[in-house]
Design a protein around this motif. Structure first.
Motif, mmCIF file in Angstrom:
data_model
loop_
_atom_site.group_PDB
_atom_site.id
_atom_site.type_symbol
_atom_site.label_atom_id
_atom_site.label_comp_id
_atom_site.label_asym_id
_atom_site.label_seq_id
_atom_site.Cartn_x
_atom_site.Cartn_y
_atom_site.Cartn_z
ATOM 1 N N SER A 195 4.761 -1.755 8.206
ATOM 2 C CA SER A 195 4.065 -1.041 7.660
ATOM 3 C C SER A 195 4.911 -0.215 7.120
ATOM 4 C CB SER A 195 2.869 -2.062 6.630
ATOM 5 O OG SER A 195 2.417 -3.178 7.481
ATOM 6 N N ALA A 196 5.204 0.622 7.917
ATOM 7 C CA ALA A 196 5.088 1.809 7.420
ATOM 8 C C ALA A 196 6.518 2.144 7.132
ATOM 9 C CB ALA A 196 5.089 2.853 8.391
ATOM 10 N N HIS A 251 -3.065 3.587 9.214
ATOM 11 C CA HIS A 251 -3.142 2.820 8.657
ATOM 12 C C HIS A 251 -3.239 3.001 7.704
ATOM 13 C CE1 HIS A 251 -1.640 -0.709 4.627
ATOM 14 N NE2 HIS A 251 -0.519 -0.492 5.031
ATOM 15 N N GLY A 287 2.120 2.052 2.735
ATOM 16 C CA GLY A 287 2.032 2.678 4.279
ATOM 17 C C GLY A 287 0.753 4.225 4.513
ATOM 18 N N PRO A 288 1.579 4.164 5.789
ATOM 19 C CA PRO A 288 0.941 6.065 6.064
ATOM 20 C C PRO A 288 2.128 7.565 5.558
ATOM 21 C CG PRO A 288 1.552 5.090 7.970
ATOM 22 C CD PRO A 288 1.488 3.930 6.910
ATOM 23 N N SER A 321 0.462 -1.393 0.018
ATOM 24 C CA SER A 321 0.247 0.347 0.247
ATOM 25 C C SER A 321 0.786 1.329 0.268
ATOM 26 C CB SER A 321 -0.939 0.084 1.285
ATOM 27 O OG SER A 321 0.078 -0.034 2.563
ATOM 28 N N THR A 363 1.885 -3.328 11.719
ATOM 29 C CA THR A 363 1.573 -1.963 10.824
ATOM 30 C C THR A 363 3.055 -1.087 10.949
ATOM 31 O OG1 THR A 363 -0.687 -1.738 12.434
ATOM 32 C CG2 THR A 363 0.308 -0.364 11.472
#
Ligand code: NDP
Ligand code: MG
Length: 393
Positions: free
Chosen positions: A209-210, A196, A175-176, A173, A206
């Motif tokens: 992922s960032a 997220h 991430g943020p 994705s 999470t």
């Protein structure tokens, strides 16, 4: 009737699994449930699903679990022995939903009795990849990937023996911090990193992922699951998280799996396999989405992919070290002891300092893991002798 053990029942994967059990009460019976430090949440699940065994990983919470379940005729256990006992009970399928290397011994116990293992706990394949795979083969266990990208690849590979595959793509994705500047990433708080955009998951994954360490771990996971080298594994940033994985075949066809960003989709594929279970997950509305976009990851802001690829190529102990250093660094970031960008810096430092021989058994994996953890703690203390929130002297 399929019997099911859920390791990490109170977590994000565990609860998504139990939500699917709720949708199919005639099809599943729960054999064992485990958690680590939340006896009340675990007791609630035990009262609802009435497993043969309920296990709390941290023995300090055993008494509370026992008190909550007193008079209900439900057996309990605690500690790693208890987790291993839960995995060893004769359930048809074990959902490995513990986070981190803590899940390795219990998941391995399920493999050793030849169970079907729905594997979310990717750290097993990172920290002990070859040993884990060898045990699966030796004991005739069946490994079904829960991780959404790998589950997508598993689905898109159906009918192929792998020889006609050119490469595999997993999506991220982003991430943020997909669009954040380096300065913004340097100043990022745990709260910001935990936000997220697409997935609701446990804290560790999470943060992974960032930083995109998660995608790096997933490259190694894909390598272990599908036996392809680094150069035939690709990552694409896909902010909508609709396409989860793609198989590129030698005739130019690309088969992708699409679905909403809800882990009940890949979990239900594992629970029903080879059938597909009916499920109430939100349906994709591609006309409403209108656009699916893809871009290459930015190597400058997300060095984790380069670091993980180097570990994949090096093999041996490198992925074990990567996994251990990451677990320690993520915990330190969540404790505000280090900054966001320091997570990968600490990992790189530990990787540079340690080059043990390739582990040949699980005891060696745990020894390397322990050494990498202690070096990571040391790196954190050396670089950050005071906590981030303390004022400078
Ligand atoms: P959570 O943090 O939400 O849940 C973790 C579970 O493991 C909880 O039940 C927790 O118990 C238990 N647990 C934590 N530490 C220990 C320990 N030391 N010993 C035994 N049990 C422990 O994690 P997730 O569900 O998000 O992730 C689980 C695994 O699945 C991870 O490996 C993750 O990478 C993978 N995964 C998760 C996805 C997701 O969407 N969440 C997607 C793809 C993969 P307690 O509640 O008592 O602390
Ligand atoms: Mg994933």
């Amino acid at each position: 009737m399929t019997t099911l053990t859920v390791l990490g029942a109170t977590g994000s994967i565990g609860l998504s699994t139990l939500a699917l059990v709720d949708e199919h009460p005639e099809r599943f019976r729960v054999t064992a449930l485990t958690a680590h430090s939340r006896p009340d949440a675990l007791a609630e699940l035990a009262l609802r699903y009435r497993p043969e065994l309920t296990v709390i990983g941290d023995p300090r919470h055993h008494r509370q679990l026992q008190e909550r379940l007193a008079g209900h005729g439900l057996a309990t256990a605690a500690g790693e022995e208890g987790l291993v006992a839960a995995a060893g009970l004769a359930a048809d399928c074990v959902v490995a939903g513990i986070v981190g290397i803590a899940g390795l011994a219990p998941t391995m116990a399920a493999v050793h009795r030849g169970a079907t293992v729905a594997l979310a706990n990717k750290e097993c394949l990172i920290a002990a990849g070859h040993l884990f795979r060898a045990a699966v083969a030796e004991h005739g266990a069946r490994l079904l990937p829960v991780d959404s990208e790998h589950n997508a690849l598993f689905q898109a590979l159906a009918g192929s023996d792998g020889r006609d595959v050119e490469k595999l793509t997993i999506t991220a994705s982003g991430g943020p911090f997909r669009k954040a500047s380096v300065a913004e990433m340097r100043a990022a708080t745990p709260e910001a990193a935990l936000r997220h955009p697409n997935w609701k998951m446990g804290a560790k994954i999470t943060i992974d992922s960032a930083t995109m360490v998660n995608k790096g771990l997933e490259l190694i996971e894909a390598h272990q699951l599908f036996d392809l080298p680094d150069e035939r594994l690709d990552v694409l940033v896909h902010p909508q998280s609709v396409v989860h994985g793609m198989v590129h075949y030698q005739d130019g066809s690309v088969i992708a799996q699409l679905g909403c960003s809800d882990m009940r989709v890949p979990i239900s594929y594992c629970l029903g396999h080879p059938e597909r279970l009916a499920s109430s997950v939100p349906r994709l509305d591609l006309a409403k989405l209108a656009t699916l976009s893809f871009e290459p990851p930015d190597p400058a802001r997300f060095p984790a992919l380069r670091v993980a690829r180097a570990c994949l190529r090096a093999g041996g102990a490198a992925p074990t070290i990567l996994n251990a250093a990451d677990e320690v660094a993520v915990a330190a970031f969540l404790d505000r002891r280090i900054g966001f960008l320091d997570i990968v810096a600490v990992i790189e430092e530990v990787l540079a300092d340690l080059s043990p021989p390739s582990p040949t058994d699980l005891a060696a994996v745990f020894a390397i893991d322990a050494e990498a953890r202690s070096l990571a703690e040391q790196a954190i203390r050396m670089r950050f002798p005071r906590t981030v929130s303390e004022p400078a002297p």
